[in-house]
Design an enzyme around this catalytic site. Structure first.
Site, PDB file in Angstrom:
ATOM      1  CG  ASP A 146      -1.216   1.709  -2.637  1.00  0.00           C
ATOM      2  OD1 ASP A 146      -2.920   1.301  -2.008  1.00  0.00           O
ATOM      3  OD2 ASP A 146      -1.255   2.588  -3.199  1.00  0.00           O
ATOM      4  CG  ASP A 167       2.650  12.851  -6.287  1.00  0.00           C
ATOM      5  OD1 ASP A 167       0.951  12.340  -6.780  1.00  0.00           O
ATOM      6  OD2 ASP A 167       3.415  12.495  -5.873  1.00  0.00           O
TER       7      ASP A 167
HETATM    8  C1  F6R Z   1      -4.656   4.163  -1.526  1.00  0.00           C
HETATM    9  C2  F6R Z   1      -3.841   5.154  -2.813  1.00  0.00           C
HETATM   10  C3  F6R Z   1      -3.548   5.805  -2.517  1.00  0.00           C
HETATM   11  C4  F6R Z   1      -4.667   7.894  -2.653  1.00  0.00           C
HETATM   12  C5  F6R Z   1      -4.275   8.538  -3.137  1.00  0.00           C
HETATM   13  C6  F6R Z   1      -5.433   9.537  -2.237  1.00  0.00           C
HETATM   14  O1  F6R Z   1      -4.599   2.925  -1.587  1.00  0.00           O
HETATM   15  O2  F6R Z   1      -3.649   4.197  -3.366  1.00  0.00           O
HETATM   16  O3  F6R Z   1      -3.432   6.831  -4.131  1.00  0.00           O
HETATM   17  O4  F6R Z   1      -5.978   7.538  -3.445  1.00  0.00           O
HETATM   18  O5  F6R Z   1      -2.998   9.064  -2.012  1.00  0.00           O
HETATM   19  O6  F6R Z   1      -5.789   9.278  -0.355  1.00  0.00           O
HETATM   20  P1  F6R Z   1      -6.475  10.339  -0.326  1.00  0.00           P
HETATM   21  O7  F6R Z   1      -8.025   9.356  -0.715  1.00  0.00           O
HETATM   22  O8  F6R Z   1      -5.951   9.830   1.387  1.00  0.00           O
HETATM   23  O9  F6R Z   1      -6.612  12.104  -0.815  1.00  0.00           O
END
Ligand code: F6R
Length: 236
Positions: free
Chosen positions: A67, A136
């Site tokens: 993303d 979420d």
């Molecule tokens: C990032 C992504 C998100 C993160 C998720 C968890 O490329 O696709 O889905 O993996 O928001 O983020 P963290 O690891 O910062 O808790």
């Protein structure tokens, strides 16, 4: 599903890096699906160590990221392209022209999304997709919804995601409100999926996503249908 609980973030990072390294050793021209955020930072550090020790060669690897924020170009230090360059690509011998991150500044976002999926297909799909999980239940930026979206698409970020990601920005107002994300088709099409999560705050969503019903309101729950899924969780 392989569900593995480890003691701490360091063990989680080493385990994830070992799985990614095994993939690259067994298939040097692997297509790696990569994620940003805090979860994979330790694993990327371990991969850099392995590269520096001469244990890993990224020269034939291709990567596709999940993303990107809409409105941020790759030089912006909050963009996911910048994150990937600074946390991994700049430190290993990957060919940057074979690292793909959706463009957040494409003038035609719909075309960008279609091209992104066409490129994944052209590459023969993803061999190993690394994922984190949002509080979420989002994977990539596939937010809770009434349905699962297959293709790469533009999303409006949930308030809880904006709040969670504000920690990376100077103020919450600076967090972009929209992103481009790979859809569930790209993720579920990966031959292997590795999801990593750490911290007490993620425990509840891990329970829901992997031990509860498959529900688009808990996007990661779709991964229960994947035939080669590994989840690694550490409480600390
Ligand atoms: C990032 C992504 C998100 C993160 C998720 C968890 O490329 O696709 O889905 O993996 O928001 O983020 P963290 O690891 O910062 O808790």
């Amino acid at each position: 599903m392989r569900y593995i609980e480890v003691e701490n973030y360091e063990q989680l990072s080493v385990a994830a890096a070992n799985i990614i390294a095994a993939q690259v050793i067994l298939k040097p021209n692997s297509v790696l699906g990569l994620a940003t955020g805090s979860s994979p930072v330790g694993a990327y550090k371990e991969l850099i160590k392995k590269y520096e020790n001469g244990e890993l060669d990224f020269s034939a690897v291709t990567s596709v990221n999940l993303d990107e924020y809409i409105g941020l170009d790759g030089d912006n230090d909050q963009s996911y392209r910048y994150f990937m360059n600074t946390n991994l690509f700049n430190h290993v011998n990957i060919d940057k022209s074979k690292t793909f991150v959706p463009s957040g500044i494409a003038t035609d976002i719909e075309k960008e999304c279609k091209d992104y999926d066409d490129n994944i297909a052209r590459l023969g799909g993803i061999d190993l997709q690394l994922l984190g999980i949002g509080l979420d239940g989002h994977i990539g930026f596939n937010e809770p919804d009434e349905f699962f979206t297959k293709a790469t698409h533009k999303v409006t970020l949930d308030e809880s995601t904006i709040e969670a990601n504000a920690r990376f920005f100077e103020s919450i107002d600076d967090v972009p409100r929209a992103a481009v994300t790979m859809g569930m088709g790209g993720i579920m099409g990966a031959k292997k999926v590795l999801l990593i999560a750490n911290g007490e705050s993620k425990k509840e969503i891990i329970e829901k996503a992997f031990f509860g019903p498959i529900d688009p309101k808990v996007p990661a729950s779709i991964l229960q249908l994947h035939s080669d899924l590994t989840v690694i969780y550490s409480k600390k």
